[in-house]
Design a protein around this motif. Structure first.
Motif, PDB file in Angstrom:
ATOM      1  N   LYS A 176       0.835  -1.207   0.000  1.00  0.00           N
ATOM      2  CA  LYS A 176       0.000   0.000   0.000  1.00  0.00           C
ATOM      3  C   LYS A 176       0.871   1.258   0.000  1.00  0.00           C
ATOM      4  CE  LYS A 176      -4.091  -1.967   2.256  1.00  0.00           C
ATOM      5  NZ  LYS A 176      -5.017  -1.891   3.422  1.00  0.00           N
ATOM      6  N   LEU A 177       1.956   1.188   0.741  1.00  0.00           N
ATOM      7  CA  LEU A 177       2.885   2.316   0.799  1.00  0.00           C
ATOM      8  C   LEU A 177       3.549   2.537  -0.556  1.00  0.00           C
ATOM      9  CD1 LEU A 177       3.987   4.311   2.939  1.00  0.00           C
ATOM     10  CD2 LEU A 177       5.909   2.759   3.240  1.00  0.00           C
ATOM     11  N   LEU A 178       3.840   1.448  -1.246  1.00  0.00           N
ATOM     12  CA  LEU A 178       4.436   1.541  -2.581  1.00  0.00           C
ATOM     13  C   LEU A 178       3.490   2.244  -3.550  1.00  0.00           C
ATOM     14  CD1 LEU A 178       6.420   0.863  -4.843  1.00  0.00           C
ATOM     15  CD2 LEU A 178       5.373  -1.409  -4.976  1.00  0.00           C
ATOM     16  N   LYS A 179       2.229   1.889  -3.505  1.00  0.00           N
ATOM     17  CA  LYS A 179       1.249   2.509  -4.394  1.00  0.00           C
ATOM     18  C   LYS A 179       1.088   4.004  -4.093  1.00  0.00           C
ATOM     19  CE  LYS A 179      -1.439  -1.744  -5.009  1.00  0.00           C
ATOM     20  NZ  LYS A 179      -2.764  -2.425  -4.759  1.00  0.00           N
ATOM     21  N   GLU A 180       1.187   4.329  -2.824  1.00  0.00           N
ATOM     22  CA  GLU A 180       1.003   5.722  -2.412  1.00  0.00           C
ATOM     23  C   GLU A 180       2.146   6.613  -2.896  1.00  0.00           C
ATOM     24  OE1 GLU A 180       0.409   8.330   1.729  1.00  0.00           O
ATOM     25  OE2 GLU A 180       0.505   6.119   1.783  1.00  0.00           O
ATOM     26  N   TYR A 181       3.365   6.089  -2.866  1.00  0.00           N
ATOM     27  CA  TYR A 181       4.546   6.882  -3.239  1.00  0.00           C
ATOM     28  C   TYR A 181       5.216   6.368  -4.519  1.00  0.00           C
ATOM     29  CZ  TYR A 181       4.234   8.754   1.526  1.00  0.00           C
ATOM     30  OH  TYR A 181       3.806   9.348   2.682  1.00  0.00           O
ATOM     31  N   ALA A 182       4.428   5.799  -5.401  1.00  0.00           N
ATOM     32  CA  ALA A 182       4.986   5.155  -6.599  1.00  0.00           C
ATOM     33  C   ALA A 182       5.864   6.091  -7.426  1.00  0.00           C
ATOM     34  CB  ALA A 182       3.859   4.593  -7.459  1.00  0.00           C
ATOM     35  N   LEU A 183       5.372   7.286  -7.732  1.00  0.00           N
ATOM     36  CA  LEU A 183       6.114   8.201  -8.601  1.00  0.00           C
ATOM     37  C   LEU A 183       7.450   8.642  -8.001  1.00  0.00           C
ATOM     38  CD1 LEU A 183       6.302   9.796 -11.193  1.00  0.00           C
ATOM     39  CD2 LEU A 183       4.975  11.642 -10.113  1.00  0.00           C
ATOM     40  N   PRO A 184       7.480   9.177  -6.773  1.00  0.00           N
ATOM     41  CA  PRO A 184       8.781   9.570  -6.204  1.00  0.00           C
ATOM     42  C   PRO A 184       9.733   8.397  -6.017  1.00  0.00           C
ATOM     43  CG  PRO A 184       7.043   9.761  -4.557  1.00  0.00           C
ATOM     44  CD  PRO A 184       6.360   9.560  -5.869  1.00  0.00           C
ATOM     45  N   ILE A 185       9.204   7.221  -5.699  1.00  0.00           N
ATOM     46  CA  ILE A 185      10.060   6.046  -5.507  1.00  0.00           C
ATOM     47  C   ILE A 185      10.746   5.655  -6.807  1.00  0.00           C
ATOM     48  CG2 ILE A 185      10.031   3.548  -5.095  1.00  0.00           C
ATOM     49  CD1 ILE A 185       7.925   4.057  -2.909  1.00  0.00           C
ATOM     50  N   PHE A 186       9.972   5.502  -7.870  1.00  0.00           N
ATOM     51  CA  PHE A 186      10.537   5.091  -9.157  1.00  0.00           C
ATOM     52  C   PHE A 186      11.439   6.174  -9.741  1.00  0.00           C
ATOM     53  CE2 PHE A 186       7.123   2.014  -8.834  1.00  0.00           C
ATOM     54  CZ  PHE A 186       7.691   0.868  -9.380  1.00  0.00           C
ATOM     55  N   THR A 187      11.087   7.424  -9.515  1.00  0.00           N
ATOM     56  CA  THR A 187      11.934   8.525  -9.996  1.00  0.00           C
ATOM     57  C   THR A 187      13.271   8.526  -9.266  1.00  0.00           C
ATOM     58  OG1 THR A 187       9.993   9.885 -10.485  1.00  0.00           O
ATOM     59  CG2 THR A 187      12.109  11.012 -10.312  1.00  0.00           C
ATOM     60  N   GLY A 188      13.221   8.355  -7.943  1.00  0.00           N
ATOM     61  CA  GLY A 188      14.440   8.337  -7.146  1.00  0.00           C
ATOM     62  C   GLY A 188      15.366   7.192  -7.522  1.00  0.00           C
ATOM     63  N   LYS A 245      14.899  11.959   7.581  1.00  0.00           N
ATOM     64  CA  LYS A 245      14.200  11.096   8.523  1.00  0.00           C
ATOM     65  C   LYS A 245      13.069  10.293   7.879  1.00  0.00           C
ATOM     66  CE  LYS A 245      15.163  14.208  12.420  1.00  0.00           C
ATOM     67  NZ  LYS A 245      14.586  15.033  13.503  1.00  0.00           N
ATOM     68  N   ASP A 246      12.734  10.605   6.631  1.00  0.00           N
ATOM     69  CA  ASP A 246      11.642   9.901   5.954  1.00  0.00           C
ATOM     70  C   ASP A 246      12.035   8.442   5.699  1.00  0.00           C
ATOM     71  OD1 ASP A 246       8.988  10.338   4.289  1.00  0.00           O
ATOM     72  OD2 ASP A 246      10.317   9.095   3.068  1.00  0.00           O
ATOM     73  N   GLU A 247      11.217   7.494   6.169  1.00  0.00           N
ATOM     74  CA  GLU A 247      11.549   6.071   6.058  1.00  0.00           C
ATOM     75  C   GLU A 247      11.644   5.606   4.609  1.00  0.00           C
ATOM     76  OE1 GLU A 247       9.029   7.275   7.853  1.00  0.00           O
ATOM     77  OE2 GLU A 247       8.960   6.382   9.867  1.00  0.00           O
ATOM     78  N   VAL A 248      10.750   6.105   3.765  1.00  0.00           N
ATOM     79  CA  VAL A 248      10.747   5.701   2.355  1.00  0.00           C
ATOM     80  C   VAL A 248      12.018   6.169   1.661  1.00  0.00           C
ATOM     81  CG1 VAL A 248       9.570   5.950   0.123  1.00  0.00           C
ATOM     82  CG2 VAL A 248       8.230   5.704   2.233  1.00  0.00           C
ATOM     83  N   ALA A 249      12.395   7.423   1.900  1.00  0.00           N
ATOM     84  CA  ALA A 249      13.599   7.982   1.276  1.00  0.00           C
ATOM     85  C   ALA A 249      14.847   7.230   1.712  1.00  0.00           C
ATOM     86  CB  ALA A 249      13.727   9.460   1.629  1.00  0.00           C
ATOM     87  N   ILE A 250      14.920   6.908   2.991  1.00  0.00           N
ATOM     88  CA  ILE A 250      16.080   6.174   3.520  1.00  0.00           C
ATOM     89  C   ILE A 250      16.178   4.793   2.884  1.00  0.00           C
ATOM     90  CG2 ILE A 250      17.020   5.053   5.584  1.00  0.00           C
ATOM     91  CD1 ILE A 250      15.952   7.441   7.192  1.00  0.00           C
ATOM     92  N   GLY A 251      15.049   4.100   2.801  1.00  0.00           N
ATOM     93  CA  GLY A 251      15.042   2.760   2.206  1.00  0.00           C
ATOM     94  C   GLY A 251      15.427   2.763   0.743  1.00  0.00           C
ATOM     95  N   GLU A 254      11.715   0.964   5.888  1.00  0.00           N
ATOM     96  CA  GLU A 254      13.011   1.146   5.233  1.00  0.00           C
ATOM     97  C   GLU A 254      13.442  -0.141   4.522  1.00  0.00           C
ATOM     98  OE1 GLU A 254      12.252   2.036   8.239  1.00  0.00           O
ATOM     99  OE2 GLU A 254      13.279   3.832   8.944  1.00  0.00           O
ATOM    100  N   GLY A 255      13.237  -1.277   5.197  1.00  0.00           N
ATOM    101  CA  GLY A 255      13.611  -2.558   4.612  1.00  0.00           C
ATOM    102  C   GLY A 255      12.803  -2.895   3.379  1.00  0.00           C
ATOM    103  N   ALA A 256      11.499  -2.626   3.432  1.00  0.00           N
ATOM    104  CA  ALA A 256      10.628  -2.910   2.288  1.00  0.00           C
ATOM    105  C   ALA A 256      10.990  -2.058   1.086  1.00  0.00           C
ATOM    106  CB  ALA A 256       9.170  -2.675   2.687  1.00  0.00           C
ATOM    107  N   MET A 257      11.209  -0.774   1.299  1.00  0.00           N
ATOM    108  CA  MET A 257      11.559   0.126   0.198  1.00  0.00           C
ATOM    109  C   MET A 257      12.936  -0.198  -0.383  1.00  0.00           C
ATOM    110  SD  MET A 257       8.963   2.027  -0.311  1.00  0.00           S
ATOM    111  CE  MET A 257       8.011   0.554   0.148  1.00  0.00           C
ATOM    112  N   SER A 258      13.847  -0.603   0.486  1.00  0.00           N
ATOM    113  CA  SER A 258      15.183  -0.968   0.031  1.00  0.00           C
ATOM    114  C   SER A 258      15.139  -2.243  -0.803  1.00  0.00           C
ATOM    115  CB  SER A 258      16.113  -1.154   1.232  1.00  0.00           C
ATOM    116  OG  SER A 258      17.442  -1.327   0.819  1.00  0.00           O
ATOM    117  N   SER A 259      14.314  -3.206  -0.383  1.00  0.00           N
ATOM    118  CA  SER A 259      14.145  -4.446  -1.141  1.00  0.00           C
ATOM    119  C   SER A 259      13.606  -4.160  -2.539  1.00  0.00           C
ATOM    120  CB  SER A 259      13.189  -5.385  -0.401  1.00  0.00           C
ATOM    121  OG  SER A 259      13.670  -5.690   0.881  1.00  0.00           O
TER     122      SER A 259
END
Length: 233
Positions: A85-97, A175-181, A203-208
């Motif tokens: 659910k977190l991935l879907k919420e931040y999909a654009l910034p995650i894939f861009t980063g 401090k943002d968990e998604v950014a750190i991961g 952090e672990g999920a986003m890093s994976s």
């Protein structure tokens, strides 16, 4: 004795025991620089030198450990599934980063190697330094690099990223968990992800997630970026 150290079982045994010792040391000291992987590599090298074990003999068992790298990487999808659910919420910034991080890493390596006059074979070998080992080896072969150097670069990158990553986050007040991961997974693959898991579940999920995507992006763009730079330099 020679017959014993040349068996595949001996190589597997010293690898597992060395890594377990590394884990114990790291847990006791809590020092990031005493990474279990780094300690186990040092111990295995010392044992091979002391017992006069050749690389060929070690690889009789070491190859079976290497075979487990790919399925081990797939297991990292478990924490990602828990945070879908977190991935879907931040999909654009995650894939861009992840995309910009992968591209930036490749360009930085090519540029620095050119500035310092490092040979092309070394340059091509360390371009996949920030992706997981199974994918990195194939990218290295595709580019015409030296896989053994690629593996060394990947290990060094992972350990360095796991050590200095938290320090950088603290200095820059990230401090943002998604950014750190995303940062740890994109820059320092599975070793960075192990550190991210220590920091928190998000952090672990986003890093994976970042490991897989960064690997795919690198496979696609590394040959193109390399070709463009070679034509310009």
């Amino acid at each position: 004795m020679k017959e014993l150290v040349s068996t595949s079982l001996f190589a597997i045994m010293i690898s597992l025991v060395s890594f377990e010792i590394g884990c114990i040391v790291n847990k006791k000291t809590k020092l990031a620089i005493l990474n279990p992987l780094l300690i186990s590599i040092a111990l295995v090298i010392m044992l091979m030198k002391c017992l006069n074990v050749s690389v060929e003999d070690y690889n009789k068992g070491g190859q079976f450990i290497s075979l487990l790298l790919s399925p081990a990487t797939v297991v990292l999808a478990v924490p990602l599934y828990k945070k879908i659910k977190l991935l879907k919420e931040y999909a654009l910034p995650i894939f861009t980063g992840i995309s910009l991080g992968s591209l930036g890493g490749i360009i930085t390596i090519i540029t620095l190697c050119h500035l310092f006059g490092i040979s092309k074979s070394i340059d091509l070998s360390i371009i996949p330094k920030s992706i997981t080992t199974p994918i990195g080896i194939e990218v290295s072969k595709q580019l015409g690099g030296i896989p053994s150097i690629t593996v060394a670069a990947i290990i060094a990158t992972g350990i360095i990223g796991a050590i200095i990553g938290p320090v950088v986050f603290k200095i820059l007040n990230i401090k943002d968990e998604v950014a750190i991961g995303v940062a740890l997974g994109t820059a320092s693959h599975a070793v960075g992800t192990s550190k991210a898991i220590e920091l928190g579940e998000i952090e672990g999920a986003m890093s994976s997630l970042s490991i897989g995507i960064a690997g795919l992006i690198t496979v696609l763009i590394a040959p193109i970026v390399t070709r463009i730079f070679n034509s310009l330099i």
